[in-house]
Write a protein that holds these residues in place. Structure first.
Motif, PDB file in Angstrom:
ATOM      1  N   LEU A 175      40.780 -44.018  76.241  1.00 38.80           N
ATOM      2  CA  LEU A 175      40.219 -44.406  77.543  1.00 38.80           C
ATOM      3  C   LEU A 175      40.494 -43.347  78.599  1.00 38.80           C
ATOM      4  N   LEU A 195      38.387 -47.523  71.497  1.00 40.83           N
ATOM      5  CA  LEU A 195      38.456 -47.647  72.960  1.00 40.83           C
ATOM      6  C   LEU A 195      39.631 -48.522  73.403  1.00 40.83           C
ATOM      7  N   LYS A 196      40.221 -49.262  72.453  1.00 38.87           N
ATOM      8  CA  LYS A 196      41.408 -50.044  72.790  1.00 38.87           C
ATOM      9  C   LYS A 196      42.640 -49.148  72.930  1.00 38.87           C
ATOM     10  N   ASP A 197      42.535 -47.921  72.418  1.00 42.23           N
ATOM     11  CA  ASP A 197      43.628 -46.953  72.531  1.00 42.23           C
ATOM     12  C   ASP A 197      43.645 -46.404  73.960  1.00 42.23           C
ATOM     13  N   PRO A 198      44.753 -46.605  74.713  1.00 41.93           N
ATOM     14  CA  PRO A 198      44.806 -46.128  76.106  1.00 41.93           C
ATOM     15  C   PRO A 198      44.546 -44.626  76.240  1.00 41.93           C
ATOM     16  N   ARG A 208      30.985 -50.638  65.145  1.00 43.75           N
ATOM     17  CA  ARG A 208      31.887 -51.521  65.889  1.00 43.75           C
ATOM     18  C   ARG A 208      33.346 -51.163  65.622  1.00 43.75           C
ATOM     19  N   ASP A 209      33.650 -50.838  64.357  1.00 43.93           N
ATOM     20  CA  ASP A 209      35.023 -50.446  64.013  1.00 43.93           C
ATOM     21  C   ASP A 209      35.413 -49.169  64.744  1.00 43.93           C
ATOM     22  N   LYS A 239      36.330 -49.566  68.311  1.00 45.38           N
ATOM     23  CA  LYS A 239      37.631 -50.175  68.559  1.00 45.38           C
ATOM     24  C   LYS A 239      38.644 -49.138  69.039  1.00 45.38           C
TER      25      LYS A 239
END
Length: 416
Positions: free
Chosen positions: A212, A206-209, A200-201, A204
């Motif tokens: 993505l 994926l929160k970095d633009p 899960r960590d 995270k």
């Protein structure tokens, strides 16, 4: 320790890992050829065929993130060897499947072979200095050419002995590759990354633009490559009425450069930067897919001499030429996306490459199903390329707004 033994070990790791990835990819793409007689045997429609070919891609994609993390923690040698060994029984059992759900279920286990990419990428990269990591990852990524090897080997076995011989031979090849890999690969404790981060960590990220965006790029250059590699043999058979052996040979004109030339893409990315290479890859893709999207069309025009009918559409030679150009572009693009990752996330290559690889693999899973659904819905075979054309548009627009306006791409300074 002297530099010479390290260099020898690095090249040995790169060569044997590339061989292993080639075999894994060959197995992963198996349904692209044997799926055609299976489709006929089971009476599948285009959507069901798309799901059949995509099933191994799903598993190969989903396991990429954990495999990338395990590679960081335990080392690529042990993870790669165990991964390949785990696929051998499933490959062998494929020959004994008789019902549609058998193929789907076994395909999930065969698909583990596709996870080898996120193991080998960080494994080989850490054996080389940063200035040559693009080259190393590009050479390893050339194992994508296993898709073309499948198109050379599987049709011969299929025509000579029936489709059930293909998984049996592939199981034997995979078992032999495990032995070779273990004998000629190496491990270095200095390459391990100590981390207690959970999956899960890691997700995270994926929160970095930027992550993505790299996922979007890779869903085209890798996901699109996988999808079309699976789809092209039956496309040639249906669109141009070719024998399966000729169809597979022509389809390899896309698959082979799409794999082998990835190494050149890595070298170009080292020299010119990931951004410039990716930008031009997207534009070449856009042009090729625009031309490939046009369906076979007859139209009638009223002239002074009466009605005249004209035909527009690509013949098999023009189609194959455009597919080859697209394969070359995507080979360069696959390498350039991972050069982005090694530049931006040098301490976390395994986890980030696993996430981006997951996105690319999911593209390779979803796209064949959508190809089949569009074909069933519209009856237009080139609708597959229309879909890909739209996806490339998204990447071009995204890339322009986030990178091109601030970057020297055209050879002279850009304005902020």
């Amino acid at each position: 320790m002297s530099a010479v033994p390290v260099d020898r070990r690095a090249w040995s790791v790169l060569i044997v890992s590339t061989l292993a990835f080639t075999v894994c990819f060959m197995v992963w793409m198996m349904f692209g050829v044997i799926g055609i007689p299976i489709k006929k045997q089971l009476g599948l429609n285009a959507t069901e065929f798309g799901l059949l070919t995509a099933m191994p891609v799903l598993t190969g994609s989903l396991v990429r993130v954990p495999l990338g993390i395990w590679t960081d923690r335990y080392g690529g040698r042990i993870v790669m060897a165990l991964l390949m060994l785990a696929t051998v029984p499933a490959i062998w059992l494929m020959a004994y499947a008789t019902q549609y759900w058998h193929f789907l279920a076994i395909g999930l286990f065969v698909g583990l072979a596709g996870g080898s990419f996120s193991v080998g990428t960080p494994y080989v990269a850490r054996w080389f200095p940063k200035s040559r990591q693009g080259m190393a990852m590009g050479v390893y990524g050339a194992g994508n050419s296993g898709s073309a090897v499948n198109k050379f080997v599987a049709p011969v076995l299929l025509v000579s002995f029936g489709w059930t011989m293909v998984p049996q031979v592939y199981a034997a090849i995979m078992a032999g590759t495990v032995v070779l890999f273990w004998l000629f690969s190496h491990s270095d404790p200095k390459h391990l990354v100590t981390s207690n981060a959970s999956f899960r960590d890691q997700l995270k990220a994926l929160k970095d633009p930027r992550v993505l965006k790299y996922c979007q790029y890779y869903s085209i250059v890798f996901g699109g490559y996988v999808a079309l590699a699976l789809w092209m043999v039956q496309y040639y058979v249906g669109e141009f009425g070719l024998d399966i052996r000729v169809a597979a040979l022509l389809a390899a004109c896309f698959s082979l450069p799409g794999g082998v030339l990835r190494a050149i893409g890595g070298v170009l990315s080292d020299k010119f930067g990931a951004h410039k290479v990716t930008w031009w890859v997207m534009w070449v893709s856009w042009i090729c897919l625009f031309l490939l999207s046009y369906p076979q069309t007859d139209f009638t025009v009223m002239t002074l001499d009466g009605a005249r009918t004209f035909h527009l559409g690509l013949n098999v030679y023009a189609f194959t030429g455009l597919m080859a150009v697209l394969g070359v572009a995507w080979a360069f693009g696959k390498a350039s996306v991972f050069k982005y990752i090694s530049d931006d996330y040098p301490q976390n290559i395994g986890a980030i490459s696993g996430i981006v690889g997951l996105a690319g693999g999911l593209g390779g899973f979803i796209l064949p199903i959508l190809f089949g659904a569009l074909l069933d819905l519209t009856g237009v075979r080139s609708s597959a390329f229309m879909l890909m054309y739209g996806v490339v548009w998204v990447s071009l627009i995204w890339m322009y707004w986030t990178e091109v306006r601030r970057t020297d791409v055209m050879g002279h300074g850009a304005h902020a």
